[in-house]
Design an enzyme around this catalytic site. Structure first.
Site, PDB file in Angstrom:
ATOM      1  N   ASN A  15       0.846  -1.198   0.000  1.00 24.29           N
ATOM      2  CA  ASN A  15       0.000   0.000   0.000  1.00 24.29           C
ATOM      3  C   ASN A  15       0.873   1.236   0.000  1.00 24.29           C
ATOM      4  O   ASN A  15       2.019   1.201   0.449  1.00 24.29           O
ATOM      5  CB  ASN A  15      -0.996  -0.023   1.174  1.00 24.29           C
ATOM      6  CG  ASN A  15      -0.425  -0.705   2.379  1.00 24.29           C
ATOM      7  OD1 ASN A  15       0.389  -0.118   3.091  1.00 24.29           O
ATOM      8  ND2 ASN A  15      -0.781  -1.965   2.589  1.00 24.29           N
ATOM      9  N   SER A  65      -6.714   1.064   2.700  1.00 21.10           N
ATOM     10  CA  SER A  65      -5.848  -0.099   2.920  1.00 21.10           C
ATOM     11  C   SER A  65      -5.976  -0.599   4.355  1.00 21.10           C
ATOM     12  O   SER A  65      -6.058   0.199   5.291  1.00 21.10           O
ATOM     13  CB  SER A  65      -4.399   0.313   2.654  1.00 21.10           C
ATOM     14  OG  SER A  65      -3.539  -0.610   3.265  1.00 21.10           O
ATOM     15  N   GLU A  79      -3.840  -1.594   6.149  1.00 21.13           N
ATOM     16  CA  GLU A  79      -2.665  -1.211   6.930  1.00 21.13           C
ATOM     17  C   GLU A  79      -2.570   0.309   7.124  1.00 21.13           C
ATOM     18  O   GLU A  79      -1.479   0.843   7.353  1.00 21.13           O
ATOM     19  CB  GLU A  79      -1.414  -1.793   6.285  1.00 21.13           C
ATOM     20  CG  GLU A  79      -1.420  -3.303   6.436  1.00 21.13           C
ATOM     21  CD  GLU A  79      -0.257  -4.030   5.799  1.00 21.13           C
ATOM     22  OE1 GLU A  79       0.453  -4.703   6.530  1.00 21.13           O
ATOM     23  OE2 GLU A  79      -0.090  -3.933   4.579  1.00 21.13           O
TER      24      GLU A  79
HETATM   25 ZN   LIG Z   1       1.862  -5.540   4.287  1.00 27.01          ZN
END
Ligand SMILES: [Zn+2]
Length: 203
Positions: free
Chosen positions: A30, A75, A77
């Protein structure tokens, strides 16, 4: 004055470049840029095909993950990106990949010493490994912050790579040099005994 549209275009372009460069497989990895005046993160969407990704698919969130703009979830994350921007005022872009050679050293919890000259100006020395944290947790970012205070990239244990920069092109270039260093170090380990550049002093 930062332009939100321009940041979205840069995030999209960098994501496609990183995907084409095979720094991420499938929908992993990402990329984000930080709109510091507004404290907004401009980030790639969760689990979305990079080859189909368009400017409208890029998501804008605040530091707590609240949606500012976009039609997808950010994302998974995003917390890692938020913690990096919260703690590091010199970071305005984050490129997170699972690039294979570098990730193999991350799996081994093995540092990559300074074996190439590019590692000095771009990465600021050897590649260190941040402690493992559960995917998607704030700790993934918090564990990397102490290293990223001194370095432009680090390996994340059993996970992948995070590279930062003052701009997205800088963060992207750093992520490319991480994989390049890992690949060359791997090949050097296979073919002989790599010699570390001893003249470089770690800070
Ligand atoms: Zn990752």
């Amino acid at each position: 004055m930062t332009d939100l549209k321009e940041l979205k275009q840069n995030v999209l372009m960098t994501a496609k470049k990183a995907y084409d460069e095979k720094l991420m497989a499938g929908t992993s990895g990402n990329i984000s840029a930080y709109f510091r005046e507004k404290q907004w993160i401009v980030i790639t969407p969760s689990s979305y095909d990079y080859s189909l990704m368009a400017e409208e698919d890029i998501v804008v969130i605040d530091l707590d993950g609240n949606l500012v703009e976009g039609r997808h979830k950010p994302s998974s994350e995003w917390k890692m990106h938020a913690e990096i921007y919260r703690h590091l005022s010199h970071a305005n872009a984050v490129v997170h990949t699972h690039s294979p050679y570098a990730s193999s050293f991350a799996v081994n919890h093995q540092e990559i010493p300074v074996v190439l000259i590019e590692m000095i100006p771009f990465l600021k020395g050897k590649l260190e490994v941040s402690p493992y944290a559960q995917q998607g947790s704030a700790e993934v970012g918090l564990n990397a912050v102490p290293i990223l205070e001194r370095k432009n990239a680090c390996l994340m244990a059993n996970h992948g790579v995070v590279a930062i920069g003052g701009t997205l092109p800088e963060a992207y270039t750093n992520s490319v040099y991480v994989e390049d260093a890992a690949k060359i170090y791997h090949l050097a380990l296979c073919s002989g005994h790599p010699v570390v550049i001893k003249e470089y002093e770690e800070v």
